[in-house]
Design an enzyme around this catalytic site. Structure first.
Site, PDB file in Angstrom:
ATOM      1  N   SER A  93       0.842  -1.185   0.000  1.00 16.83           N
ATOM      2  CA  SER A  93       0.000   0.000   0.000  1.00 16.83           C
ATOM      3  C   SER A  93       0.884   1.244   0.000  1.00 16.83           C
ATOM      4  CB  SER A  93      -0.888   0.007   1.260  1.00 16.83           C
ATOM      5  OG  SER A  93      -1.546   1.245   1.431  1.00 16.83           O
ATOM      6  N   TYR A 108      -1.823  -0.461  10.483  1.00 22.16           N
ATOM      7  CA  TYR A 108      -1.893  -0.845   9.069  1.00 22.16           C
ATOM      8  C   TYR A 108      -0.597  -0.487   8.362  1.00 22.16           C
ATOM      9  CZ  TYR A 108      -3.795  -1.223   4.322  1.00 22.16           C
ATOM     10  OH  TYR A 108      -4.017  -1.563   3.007  1.00 22.16           O
ATOM     11  N   LYS A 128       2.294  -2.788   6.344  1.00 19.37           N
ATOM     12  CA  LYS A 128       2.623  -2.574   4.937  1.00 19.37           C
ATOM     13  C   LYS A 128       4.072  -2.131   4.744  1.00 19.37           C
ATOM     14  CE  LYS A 128      -1.414  -3.787   3.425  1.00 19.37           C
ATOM     15  NZ  LYS A 128      -1.568  -5.048   2.643  1.00 19.37           N
ATOM     16  N   THR A 141     -13.164  -0.328  -2.226  1.00 18.55           N
ATOM     17  CA  THR A 141     -13.423  -1.715  -1.840  1.00 18.55           C
ATOM     18  C   THR A 141     -14.033  -1.717  -0.441  1.00 18.55           C
ATOM     19  OG1 THR A 141     -11.304  -2.097  -0.721  1.00 18.55           O
ATOM     20  CG2 THR A 141     -11.340  -2.368  -3.133  1.00 18.55           C
TER      21      THR A 141
END
Length: 273
Positions: free
Chosen positions: A147, A160, A164, A195
């Site tokens: 990401s 997160y 990543k 998404t």
């Protein structure tokens, strides 16, 4: 060039937004797919519906497998299931991932630990397992969906981003290790895409704000995966498949004060909120 025609491709997180797009586009490329997602997902039904919308395509779905990638036993079980198919994996796409939003002090430890297991440890475990087989055959390609958060850590996305950043570093090191054996490793670094992950669980102050990400700051998953598939075919080491991700990466490299300033402003706005 990585040939996707007739290639056996394993996709984790196949039921998600990126996973469905990868399935659709790789079927049209003529790939032979092994799809996997969490046990509670009716992946086989979803795959059948997707094939029905495509009609006749040159590719095929070989099997749909259930696997809980949040622990080492689940990763090992997925590897065992693929071995039982007696089909060497040509391309492994580590696409499964989850997100949570909130300051680290507000997130229950078990939640961010689960995120690290799925987003980082699972790709490491699976890549290590399948890379050994690929090295023995001197052929294969590993794709890790990272990401832009693997380059820029924004407030509220610390866990997160950590996963990543780690995945990007793992991919870079693995790429150098397996290159002498003709194995390719591609790291994909998209920005926010439209998404279901955008509706992730939120904690603390982050749970009190509008959960809608403005459209200009999101990307079309179909376009993102089109560029991802092209990058796989071209054996690109790292790809930023949308304009926001590409611009963010350039800013981080050449104008590092800019993303740092933006991050500080976001952090201050959340504190004042």
């Amino acid at each position: 060039m990585t040939q996707l025609q007739s290639a056996v491709v394993l996709i984790t997180g196949a039921a998600g937004g990126f996973g469905q797009e990868l399935t659709r586009q790789l079927l049209q490329k003529g790939s032979r797919l092994i799809l996997t997602d969490r046990p509670e997902v009716d992946l086989r039904s979803q795959a059948s519906q997707l094939q029905a919308t495509l009609g006749r395509s040159p590719g095929e779905i070989i099997d749909c497998l259930s696997a809980d990638l949040a622990n080492s036993a689940g990763c090992e079980e997925l590897y065992r299931q693929t071995q039982a198919l007696n089909l060497p994996i040509d391309v492994l796409i580590n696409n499964a991932g989850i997100a949570i939003l909130g300051h680290m002090v507000d997130i229950p430890p078990e939640r961010w630990e689960q995120l690290m297991e799925i987003n980082l440890m699972a790709p490491m475990r699976l890549s290590t397992r399948f890379a050994a087989d690929m090295v023995a055959r001197r052929r294969g390609h590993i794709v890790n969906i990272s990401s832009l958060a693997g380059w820029i850590a924004m407030p509220g996305l610390t866990a997160y981003a950590a996963s990543k950043f780690g995945l990007r570093g793992f991919s870079e090191g693995l790429r150098h290790e397996v290159a002498p054996h003709e194995i390719k490793v591609t790291t994909v670094c998209p920005c926010f895409s439209r998404t279901p992950m955008l509706q992730c669980d939120r904690f603390g102050l982050w749970n009190q704000i509008d959960k809608t990400v403005p459209i200009p700051f999101t990307t079309d998953p179909a376009r993102v995966m089109t560029r991802t598939v092209r990058a796989i075919e071209r054996n690109q080491s790292e790809v930023f498949p949308d304009a926001i991700a590409s611009s963010g990466r350039l800013a981080k490299c050449y104008l590092p004060a800019l993303p740092d300033w933006i991050s500080r402003q976001i952090g201050l706005s959340r504190q004042s909120g």
